[in-house]
Design a protein around this motif. Structure first.
Motif, PDB file in Angstrom:
ATOM      1  N   ARG A 219       0.772  -1.043  -0.006  1.00 50.69           N
ATOM      2  CA  ARG A 219      -0.092  -0.026   0.002  1.00 50.69           C
ATOM      3  C   ARG A 219       0.939   1.275  -0.073  1.00 50.69           C
ATOM      4  O   ARG A 219       0.228   2.327   0.127  1.00 50.69           O
ATOM      5  CB  ARG A 219      -1.013   0.062   1.164  1.00 50.69           C
ATOM      6  CG  ARG A 219      -2.014  -0.896   1.129  1.00 50.69           C
ATOM      7  CD  ARG A 219      -2.781  -0.907   2.494  1.00 50.69           C
ATOM      8  NE  ARG A 219      -3.641  -2.337   2.397  1.00 50.69           N
ATOM      9  CZ  ARG A 219      -4.997  -2.310   1.892  1.00 50.69           C
ATOM     10  NH1 ARG A 219      -5.295  -1.179   1.491  1.00 50.69           N
ATOM     11  NH2 ARG A 219      -5.753  -3.385   1.879  1.00 50.69           N
ATOM     12  N   GLN A 235      -8.462   6.096  -7.693  1.00 45.19           N
ATOM     13  CA  GLN A 235      -8.215   4.828  -6.538  1.00 45.19           C
ATOM     14  C   GLN A 235      -8.026   5.516  -5.098  1.00 45.19           C
ATOM     15  O   GLN A 235      -7.360   6.285  -4.891  1.00 45.19           O
ATOM     16  CB  GLN A 235      -7.008   4.067  -6.799  1.00 45.19           C
ATOM     17  CG  GLN A 235      -7.035   3.607  -8.291  1.00 45.19           C
ATOM     18  CD  GLN A 235      -8.193   2.913  -8.792  1.00 45.19           C
ATOM     19  OE1 GLN A 235      -8.549   1.866  -7.727  1.00 45.19           O
ATOM     20  NE2 GLN A 235      -8.661   2.964  -9.645  1.00 45.19           N
ATOM     21  N   GLY A 236      -8.830   5.084  -4.195  1.00 45.39           N
ATOM     22  CA  GLY A 236      -8.888   5.537  -2.851  1.00 45.39           C
ATOM     23  C   GLY A 236      -8.265   4.831  -1.984  1.00 45.39           C
ATOM     24  O   GLY A 236      -7.084   3.987  -2.544  1.00 45.39           O
ATOM     25  N   ASP A 237      -8.343   4.785  -0.689  1.00 41.99           N
ATOM     26  CA  ASP A 237      -7.557   4.043   0.248  1.00 41.99           C
ATOM     27  C   ASP A 237      -7.501   2.699   0.534  1.00 41.99           C
ATOM     28  O   ASP A 237      -6.980   1.913   1.046  1.00 41.99           O
ATOM     29  CB  ASP A 237      -7.951   4.637   1.820  1.00 41.99           C
ATOM     30  CG  ASP A 237      -7.417   5.974   2.087  1.00 41.99           C
ATOM     31  OD1 ASP A 237      -6.375   6.352   1.376  1.00 41.99           O
ATOM     32  OD2 ASP A 237      -7.917   6.754   2.927  1.00 41.99           O
ATOM     33  N   TRP A 238      -8.828   1.910  -0.363  1.00 46.13           N
ATOM     34  CA  TRP A 238      -8.550   0.623  -0.369  1.00 46.13           C
ATOM     35  C   TRP A 238      -7.495   0.111  -1.382  1.00 46.13           C
ATOM     36  O   TRP A 238      -7.356  -1.218  -1.267  1.00 46.13           O
ATOM     37  CB  TRP A 238     -10.028   0.290  -0.872  1.00 46.13           C
ATOM     38  CG  TRP A 238     -10.206   0.464  -2.363  1.00 46.13           C
ATOM     39  CD1 TRP A 238      -9.768  -0.321  -3.443  1.00 46.13           C
ATOM     40  CD2 TRP A 238     -10.745   1.753  -2.965  1.00 46.13           C
ATOM     41  NE1 TRP A 238     -10.033   0.566  -4.553  1.00 46.13           N
ATOM     42  CE2 TRP A 238     -10.561   1.658  -4.426  1.00 46.13           C
ATOM     43  CE3 TRP A 238     -11.449   2.778  -2.289  1.00 46.13           C
ATOM     44  CZ2 TRP A 238     -11.134   2.676  -5.243  1.00 46.13           C
ATOM     45  CZ3 TRP A 238     -11.817   3.867  -3.265  1.00 46.13           C
ATOM     46  CH2 TRP A 238     -11.691   3.792  -4.703  1.00 46.13           C
ATOM     47  N   TYR A 239      -7.012   0.779  -2.001  1.00 43.60           N
ATOM     48  CA  TYR A 239      -6.096   0.610  -2.981  1.00 43.60           C
ATOM     49  C   TYR A 239      -4.810  -0.226  -2.732  1.00 43.60           C
ATOM     50  O   TYR A 239      -4.156   0.182  -1.994  1.00 43.60           O
ATOM     51  CB  TYR A 239      -5.929   1.767  -4.103  1.00 43.60           C
ATOM     52  CG  TYR A 239      -5.083   1.149  -5.322  1.00 43.60           C
ATOM     53  CD1 TYR A 239      -6.013   0.170  -6.518  1.00 43.60           C
ATOM     54  CD2 TYR A 239      -3.835   1.648  -5.716  1.00 43.60           C
ATOM     55  CE1 TYR A 239      -5.193  -0.144  -7.382  1.00 43.60           C
ATOM     56  CE2 TYR A 239      -3.367   1.058  -6.941  1.00 43.60           C
ATOM     57  CZ  TYR A 239      -3.988   0.372  -7.968  1.00 43.60           C
ATOM     58  OH  TYR A 239      -3.263  -0.138  -9.051  1.00 43.60           O
ATOM     59  N   TYR A 240      -4.263  -1.216  -3.442  1.00 46.56           N
ATOM     60  CA  TYR A 240      -3.176  -1.786  -3.038  1.00 46.56           C
ATOM     61  C   TYR A 240      -2.797  -2.419  -4.335  1.00 46.56           C
ATOM     62  O   TYR A 240      -3.535  -2.613  -5.292  1.00 46.56           O
ATOM     63  CB  TYR A 240      -3.025  -2.836  -1.940  1.00 46.56           C
ATOM     64  CG  TYR A 240      -3.963  -4.171  -2.450  1.00 46.56           C
ATOM     65  CD1 TYR A 240      -3.535  -5.332  -3.293  1.00 46.56           C
ATOM     66  CD2 TYR A 240      -5.412  -4.181  -1.680  1.00 46.56           C
ATOM     67  CE1 TYR A 240      -4.317  -6.114  -3.453  1.00 46.56           C
ATOM     68  CE2 TYR A 240      -6.195  -5.471  -1.834  1.00 46.56           C
ATOM     69  CZ  TYR A 240      -5.577  -6.276  -2.735  1.00 46.56           C
ATOM     70  OH  TYR A 240      -6.518  -7.341  -3.161  1.00 46.56           O
TER      71      TYR A 240
END
Ligand SMILES: *Cc1c(COP(=O)(O)O)cnc(C)c1O
Length: 410
Positions: A219, A235-240
């Motif tokens: 992340r 892409q938000g904070d969920w993105y990896y």
């Protein structure tokens, strides 16, 4: 049966694990970083990556050092197979270096001779894995000097050696290697049931091992790249992103909490093992056994106490017609959980199929014929130790299994 090794779990250890069960995190919570911090504090290493076994730690260490197809990994034949298998996991080839006849550790002189030949053949190793057998450090000064001369990396397999010292400093500090690995299997010195760790002073190696421990997923924006045709801004904070092919080698919070708790007693564990080892040295002095040799610059963690049966031509065992097989089975009959560490790696069928042959490592093979591990663990009582010594006397000197069977009532 008095076992050859055994964990020591106290109320504090149990409470630590229960507290995790009652918490929000069974994995990927605060205990893993706390355990890593405890390992760094003990060893002085700058980075620690704990994982689900020492075997995984060895694999991660080899990958971080970019061991791959066409490369060679060298280790000792007297070790657990995992020290060699890690090279094969990476597609590298494995070769072995014979042991020192006194300490049973990888012999720096044999290493140098093999390096000279390998250089001429353009087959120098990329990684060498010295194993601190029984908890006593290898001659790391000599091995490190050779690494500078011949350009290989070093992974210390310290599965036996947490709490041991070399030149007055804790094993794992990394003065003479790139990465050090520990095992926390229950027979080892500190336990997390299953577990291992890789320690290093090199940030890049630590980052790589941490990435590969968890699927190669990150992340961290700095490690991410753009994906063609993909809306990166959306892409938000969920993105990896997966940026490498990793594994799931993570340690659970339950294990790490046990490790944190166990680390508080590391010194106590090792001090007691040393006391028992010195007591064995005294109690066994008059038996026809080769006792463990300790070098001046080392302070063993005493994972194992290995004696050598003096099997030479015309010697005690031959005169009494005693074989290791017989001594082993009689001691087991008397309730003494003796063991043998290790069957030489190159004699395993899997390694034989790769071209190794019996006879390749004569010092290792003669060690194997003689070696017998006696029970040694934290929590072993002097009375239990006296029983081990008495049984050895019965089997070796009196050679009267009958009398000891009467004495012990087995
Ligand atoms: C126990 C051991 C390992 C493997 O440890 P695990 O934690 O069981 O994977 C590796 N090397 C040596 C020398 C060992 O004794």
């Amino acid at each position: 049966m008095i076992p050859y090794g055994k964990q020591d779990i106290n109320q504090q250890d149990i409470a630590a694990v229960i507290a995790v069960l009652q918490s929000d995190f069974l994995t990927q919570g605060p205990q893993v970083p706390l355990f890593e911090a405890a390992l760094m504090q003990h060893t002085g290493a700058e980075h620690a990556v704990v994982c689900n076994s020492a075997t995984s730690a060895l694999h991660l260490a080899c990958l971080a050092l970019e061991l791959g197809t066409g490369d060679w990994l060298w280790t000792t034949p007297i070790t657990f197979v995992a020290s060699a298998n890690c090279g094969l996991y990476c597609g590298a080839q494995v070769d072995l270096v014979d042991i020192d006849p006194a300490t049973y550790n990888l012999c720096p002189k044999a290493l140098e001779q093999k390096l000279i030949i390998a250089k001429a053949q353009n087959k120098l190793p990329k990684v060498v894995v010295p194993v601190h057998l029984c908890g006593q450090s290898c001659d790391m000064v000599a091995i490190h000097a050779l690494s500078l001369q011949y350009g290989f990396k070093i992974i210390e397999d310290a599965a036996h050696a947490i709490g041991g010292e070399y030149q007055g400093k804790p094993i794992g500090g990394g003065d003479y290697s790139d990465i050090t690995i520990f095992s926390f299997h229950p027979v080892k010195i500190v336990t997390t049931a299953e577990g291992g760790a890789a320690l290093t002073n090199q940030q890049a190696l630590a980052d790589k091992m941490a990435l590969l421990r968890s699927h190669g997923i990150t992340r961290d924006k700095a490690l991410m790249g753009p994906v063609a045709g993909f809306d990166m801004d959306g892409q938000g904070d969920w993105y990896y992103q997966q940026v490498a092919l990793g594994f799931n080698y993570r340690m659970t919070e339950l294990q790490a909490a046990l490790g944190v708790s166990q680390m508080q007693r590391l010194t106590q564990f090792v001090v007691e093992r040393r006391r028992l080892a010195l007591r064995y040295n005294q109690l066994l002095a008059d038996l026809p056994l080769t006792l463990p040799v300790q070098l001046g610059q080392t302070n063993s963690a005493w994972h194992l106490y290995v004696v050598g049966l003096q099997l030479e031509e015309g010697g005690f065992f031959q005169k009494k017609q005693l074989s290791k097989k017989l001594v082993f089975s009689q001691l087991r009959t008397l309730g003494i959980g003796v063991h043998v560490h290790y069957i030489p790696v190159h004699t395993q069928p899997y390694y034989q199929a790769m071209g190794f042959t019996v006879g390749d490592y004569p010092v290792a093979e003669s060690y194997y014929q003689q070696a017998l591990s006696l029970p040694l663990f934290h929590g072993m009582t002097d009375v239990q130790q006296d029983e081990v010594v008495a049984a050895l006397h019965d089997v070796l000197v009196d050679h009267e299994l009958e009398s000891s069977v009467r004495r012990t009532g087995i």
